[in-house]
Scaffold this motif. Structure first.
Motif, PDB file in Angstrom:
ATOM      1  N   LYS A 199      17.004  91.602 -16.542  1.00  0.00           N
ATOM      2  CA  LYS A 199      17.312  92.326 -15.671  1.00  0.00           C
ATOM      3  C   LYS A 199      18.561  93.591 -15.655  1.00  0.00           C
ATOM      4  CE  LYS A 199      14.867  89.095 -13.786  1.00  0.00           C
ATOM      5  NZ  LYS A 199      13.354  89.327 -13.620  1.00  0.00           N
ATOM      6  N   GLY A 200      19.110  93.482 -16.443  1.00  0.00           N
ATOM      7  CA  GLY A 200      20.156  94.483 -16.802  1.00  0.00           C
ATOM      8  C   GLY A 200      20.514  94.522 -18.332  1.00  0.00           C
ATOM      9  N   PHE A 201      21.379  95.543 -18.509  1.00  0.00           N
ATOM     10  CA  PHE A 201      21.892  95.676 -20.021  1.00  0.00           C
ATOM     11  C   PHE A 201      22.456  94.468 -20.488  1.00  0.00           C
ATOM     12  CE2 PHE A 201      21.624 100.261 -18.198  1.00  0.00           C
ATOM     13  CZ  PHE A 201      20.631 100.628 -19.229  1.00  0.00           C
ATOM     14  N   ALA A 202      23.261  93.843 -19.681  1.00  0.00           N
ATOM     15  CA  ALA A 202      24.135  92.705 -20.344  1.00  0.00           C
ATOM     16  C   ALA A 202      23.185  91.443 -20.385  1.00  0.00           C
ATOM     17  CB  ALA A 202      25.053  92.447 -19.095  1.00  0.00           C
ATOM     18  N   ASP A 203      21.855  91.640 -20.189  1.00  0.00           N
ATOM     19  CA  ASP A 203      21.215  90.469 -20.514  1.00  0.00           C
ATOM     20  C   ASP A 203      20.471  90.577 -21.987  1.00  0.00           C
ATOM     21  OD1 ASP A 203      21.322  89.438 -18.225  1.00  0.00           O
ATOM     22  OD2 ASP A 203      19.518  90.302 -17.265  1.00  0.00           O
ATOM     23  N   ILE A 204      20.938  91.674 -22.852  1.00  0.00           N
ATOM     24  CA  ILE A 204      20.260  91.883 -23.914  1.00  0.00           C
ATOM     25  C   ILE A 204      21.188  91.945 -25.113  1.00  0.00           C
ATOM     26  CG2 ILE A 204      19.037  93.772 -25.389  1.00  0.00           C
ATOM     27  CD1 ILE A 204      17.849  94.777 -22.720  1.00  0.00           C
ATOM     28  N   ALA A 205      21.120  91.520 -26.034  1.00  0.00           N
ATOM     29  CA  ALA A 205      22.029  91.426 -27.350  1.00  0.00           C
ATOM     30  C   ALA A 205      21.181  91.699 -28.788  1.00  0.00           C
ATOM     31  CB  ALA A 205      22.752  89.923 -27.557  1.00  0.00           C
ATOM     32  N   VAL A 206      21.990  92.546 -29.688  1.00  0.00           N
ATOM     33  CA  VAL A 206      21.242  92.994 -30.892  1.00  0.00           C
ATOM     34  C   VAL A 206      22.343  92.462 -31.803  1.00  0.00           C
ATOM     35  CG1 VAL A 206      20.600  94.946 -32.281  1.00  0.00           C
ATOM     36  CG2 VAL A 206      20.491  95.249 -29.748  1.00  0.00           C
ATOM     37  N   LEU A 207      21.649  91.476 -32.647  1.00  0.00           N
ATOM     38  CA  LEU A 207      22.403  90.671 -33.599  1.00  0.00           C
ATOM     39  C   LEU A 207      22.066  91.290 -34.990  1.00  0.00           C
ATOM     40  CD1 LEU A 207      21.992  87.041 -32.326  1.00  0.00           C
ATOM     41  CD2 LEU A 207      23.561  88.843 -31.617  1.00  0.00           C
ATOM     42  N   TYR A 208      23.016  91.134 -35.961  1.00  0.00           N
ATOM     43  CA  TYR A 208      22.808  91.567 -37.170  1.00  0.00           C
ATOM     44  C   TYR A 208      23.741  90.674 -38.284  1.00  0.00           C
ATOM     45  CZ  TYR A 208      26.347  94.320 -35.077  1.00  0.00           C
ATOM     46  OH  TYR A 208      27.531  94.649 -34.227  1.00  0.00           O
ATOM     47  N   ARG A 209      23.217  90.862 -39.571  1.00  0.00           N
ATOM     48  CA  ARG A 209      24.112  89.986 -40.539  1.00  0.00           C
ATOM     49  C   ARG A 209      25.646  90.710 -40.886  1.00  0.00           C
ATOM     50  NH1 ARG A 209      26.748  87.339 -43.227  1.00  0.00           N
ATOM     51  NH2 ARG A 209      26.172  85.901 -44.862  1.00  0.00           N
ATOM     52  N   LEU A 210      25.540  91.946 -41.022  1.00  0.00           N
ATOM     53  CA  LEU A 210      26.964  92.497 -41.435  1.00  0.00           C
ATOM     54  C   LEU A 210      27.397  93.742 -40.355  1.00  0.00           C
ATOM     55  CD1 LEU A 210      26.150  93.471 -45.177  1.00  0.00           C
ATOM     56  CD2 LEU A 210      27.100  91.367 -44.114  1.00  0.00           C
ATOM     57  N   HIS A 211      28.536  93.695 -40.059  1.00  0.00           N
ATOM     58  CA  HIS A 211      29.190  94.340 -39.260  1.00  0.00           C
ATOM     59  C   HIS A 211      28.897  95.936 -39.215  1.00  0.00           C
ATOM     60  CE1 HIS A 211      31.726  95.469 -35.378  1.00  0.00           C
ATOM     61  NE2 HIS A 211      32.277  96.408 -36.488  1.00  0.00           N
ATOM     62  N   ALA A 212      28.641  96.252 -40.535  1.00  0.00           N
ATOM     63  CA  ALA A 212      28.458  97.759 -40.880  1.00  0.00           C
ATOM     64  C   ALA A 212      27.027  98.343 -40.449  1.00  0.00           C
ATOM     65  CB  ALA A 212      28.238  98.089 -42.364  1.00  0.00           C
ATOM     66  N   GLN A 213      26.313  97.493 -40.166  1.00  0.00           N
ATOM     67  CA  GLN A 213      24.675  97.724 -39.320  1.00  0.00           C
ATOM     68  C   GLN A 213      25.249  98.175 -38.085  1.00  0.00           C
ATOM     69  OE1 GLN A 213      23.198  93.636 -41.122  1.00  0.00           O
ATOM     70  NE2 GLN A 213      21.474  94.753 -40.176  1.00  0.00           N
ATOM     71  N   SER A 214      26.025  98.095 -37.414  1.00  0.00           N
ATOM     72  CA  SER A 214      26.584  98.338 -36.015  1.00  0.00           C
ATOM     73  C   SER A 214      26.453  99.762 -35.781  1.00  0.00           C
ATOM     74  CB  SER A 214      27.555  97.666 -35.239  1.00  0.00           C
ATOM     75  OG  SER A 214      28.659  98.028 -36.207  1.00  0.00           O
ATOM     76  N   ARG A 215      26.873 100.622 -36.939  1.00  0.00           N
ATOM     77  CA  ARG A 215      27.248 102.017 -36.445  1.00  0.00           C
ATOM     78  C   ARG A 215      25.765 102.867 -36.231  1.00  0.00           C
ATOM     79  NH1 ARG A 215      32.264 102.354 -37.882  1.00  0.00           N
ATOM     80  NH2 ARG A 215      33.017 101.085 -39.679  1.00  0.00           N
ATOM     81  N   LEU A 216      24.723 102.785 -36.898  1.00  0.00           N
ATOM     82  CA  LEU A 216      23.547 103.353 -36.679  1.00  0.00           C
ATOM     83  C   LEU A 216      22.845 103.176 -35.383  1.00  0.00           C
ATOM     84  CD1 LEU A 216      21.579 105.394 -37.397  1.00  0.00           C
ATOM     85  CD2 LEU A 216      20.339 103.715 -38.783  1.00  0.00           C
ATOM     86  N   LEU A 217      23.038 101.583 -35.038  1.00  0.00           N
ATOM     87  CA  LEU A 217      22.334 101.114 -33.882  1.00  0.00           C
ATOM     88  C   LEU A 217      23.158 101.588 -32.601  1.00  0.00           C
ATOM     89  CD1 LEU A 217      21.994  97.241 -35.016  1.00  0.00           C
ATOM     90  CD2 LEU A 217      20.240  98.768 -34.226  1.00  0.00           C
ATOM     91  N   ARG A 218      24.359 101.414 -32.709  1.00  0.00           N
ATOM     92  CA  ARG A 218      25.400 102.192 -31.596  1.00  0.00           C
ATOM     93  C   ARG A 218      24.955 103.577 -31.198  1.00  0.00           C
ATOM     94  NH1 ARG A 218      31.641 101.734 -31.383  1.00  0.00           N
ATOM     95  NH2 ARG A 218      31.478 104.089 -32.250  1.00  0.00           N
TER      96      ARG A 218
END
Length: 547
Positions: A224-243
């Motif tokens: 229903k909104g952005f807060a309902d969604i999570a993107v999970l990954y194994r290593l924190h380094a993966q967050s940079r490209l996703l963000r």
């Protein structure tokens, strides 16, 4: 600096693991300790300090040495209740057995399938032998699941049943089967991030707030909104490209800080600043700051200044603030830099009385970034600085409702007890990016698990590292990630990914082959076929090329 921080973390883990191995032993730790642990314990003794492991180990020693004290404690507590029992380490396990005694009144709650903290010293075997330790215990299986759909639970169940070190149980869904799990194969990590952005936009009917309420789809979205969604990954380094990809698509994100964030040199310096602003008399933290932030001020000079303050019977900050420092070996420019830094701390402390914590953090951060004398920061890229600030602001946000002077002690207290993932703000209207470790205990209507390639998830450590792989723990971690999803689960893998400083082509995760076909739908990025055709196309010869 980043490499050094990683090495320090490895040594800390090695020391903690060795200490926990000696928990409950008849001989003291020092008797057969490694040279590293002996040197570490000697340094703690010189400074009159204890670490968190010592708090438990010293308590165990007292209980073993003084039976009357043990009896007194047992009589004091009529009941013992332990949550997350699967996460206890050996020292905690020995302490529980001591406190429980021969006639325990003990309640332990846990799930062996969610034991994912071996790197902290947690041992799932403690959970599995609970019945042997307490044979009169009654086992109550909580098998009804109110979170996930039947399809998600059926797939997760098949994944975890491949493990042998577990207590058998069957999760019973209370929700209907729901949608299939979607498995998407993408060309590379950039296309993976773009897919996640497109799918979020499709789920919400657009990526702008004003379009969320105007979906044109016959299928009701689980989000229903952005807060309902999570993107999970194994290593924190993966967050940079996703963000960066999600933000370019006008999707608000919050990155739950990894615990590694607080080892970054710029964040360490900033948190030390907050410590000194809150308590200027903290000489230990101020000495760390002076050594890194004041050009030309070496450790010997800092120690002499500290000794001088002790002789005056005052704190180091008070001495530096109230009288001129006449150090013969301190050049004039160093003394000027020292005075300027002390004045900066004083100014930030004054501002903390009225300025909210997030604004204070920003001002401190950019001031520290501008100081060319911080040797730990000279070679760090600007984009990483911005990422670290964004992550830290996410962590301090819950403490920004009042003046920083009141918010700082609350934040520091929270930080001292912080576990990975606990810094994210569920009330923020944004898509959450976080590691699977950090997501434990949380739930979201829609979950993406990205980077499902062999070597990344399950993660295969380099052979040079001391800690061996644990395939069953990686499988438990995947199970935990899957069961964070309430209604819709996406699993993605890429044929090519930039990882550890190089472009790597990794096969898809072995976990994906274990999912039952009835629970999944598989999709392949059209760009993969197009890319393959381009590689097969014969190369046109140059006009000047020799034949």
């Amino acid at each position: 600096a980043e490499r050094a921080a990683g090495s320090i973390k490895q040594y800390v883990l090695m020391i903690a693991r060795e200490k926990n191995e000696w928990a409950g032993a008849a001989q003291p730790v020092a008797a057969h300790a490694s040279p590293l642990l002996q040197a570490y314990q000697a340094a703690l003794a010189r400074k009159g300090l204890l670490d968190f492991d010592d708090l438990i180990l010293n308590t165990l020693s007292l209980l073993n040495e003084y039976p009357s004290l043990t009896a007194q404690l047992r009589s004091r507590f009529s009941h013992i209740s332990i949550d997350e029992y699967q996460d206890i380490n050996n020292a905690q396990y020995q302490l529980i057995k001591q406190l429980a005694g021969p006639a325990p009144n003990l309640c332990a709650v846990g799930d062996a399938d969610q034991a994912i903290y071996a790197f902290r010293g947690a041992q799932v075997k403690n959970f599995l032998q609970f019945q042997k330790d307490f044979p009169s215990a009654k086992i109550v299986r909580l098998e009804q699941n109110y979170r996930s759909t039947g399809t998600i639970l059926a797939a997760a169940q098949q994944i975890i049943e491949k493990n042998t070190h577990r207590i058998d149980k069957k999760l019973v869904p209370t929700k209907p089967a729901g949608a299939h799990i979607e498995i998407h194969e993408l060309l590379d990590d950039l296309q993976e991030a773009r897919f996640v952005a497109r799918e979020i936009g499709r789920l919400l009917g657009g990526t702008r707030f004003e379009t969320i309420a105007h979906r044109h789809s016959d299928e009701e979205s689980p989000a229903k909104g952005f807060a309902d969604i999570a993107v999970l990954y194994r290593l924190h380094a993966q967050s940079r490209l996703l963000r960066s990809t999600l933000e370019s698509a006008n999707i608000p994100v919050q990155v739950a800080p990894s615990c590694a964030l607080y080892d970054e040199p710029d964040i360490v310096a900033l948190i030390n600043m907050l410590e000194v602003i809150h308590n200027p008399g903290n000489d230990h933290v101020l000495c760390e700051l002076l050594g890194t932030m004041v050009k030309g001020l070496g450790p010997k000079t800092v120690e002499r200044l500290r000794n001088c303050a002790r002789e005056d019977g005052s704190s180091l900050f008070h001495m530096l603030s109230t009288r001129s420092v006449a150090e013969k070996e301190m050049p004039g420019d160093t003394r000027t830099s020292l005075d300027a830094f002390i004045n900066f701390i004083r100014a930030m402390k004054d501002k903390s009385a009225s300025m909210p914590l997030d604004a204070l953090v920003r001002e401190i951060f950019f001031t520290l970034c501008g100081r060319k004398n911080c040797s730990d920061r000279r070679n760090e890229p600007e984009v990483q600085d911005g990422d670290n600030l964004f992550d830290l602001l996410t962590a301090v946000m819950p403490f920004c409702h009042t003046a920083a002077a009141e918010g700082i002690p609350l934040f520091l207290h929270r930080l001292a007890l912080l576990k990975e993932g606990e810094a994210f703000a569920p009330q923020q209207e944004a898509v959450t990016l976080m590691t699977v470790h950090g997501a434990k205990g949380l739930e979201f209507p829609v979950v993406f698990i990205v980077g499902l390639e062999e070597g990344l998830f399950p993660f295969h450590r380099d052979k040079i590292e001391a800690q061996a792989d644990d395939p069953e723990e990686e499988r438990r971690l995947f199970y935990v990630g899957m069961t964070r999803a309430q209604d819709k689960l996406y699993l993605t893998h890429a044929r090519s990914r930039f990882l550890f400083g190089e472009r790597r082509n990794l096969p898809r995760s072995s976990f994906l082959a274990d999912l039952p076909d009835r629970t999944v739908c598989r999709f392949t990025d059209p760009l993969i076929a197009k890319h393959a055709q381009q590689k097969k196309k014969p190369r046109q010869m140059s006009l000047f090329e020799n034949r």
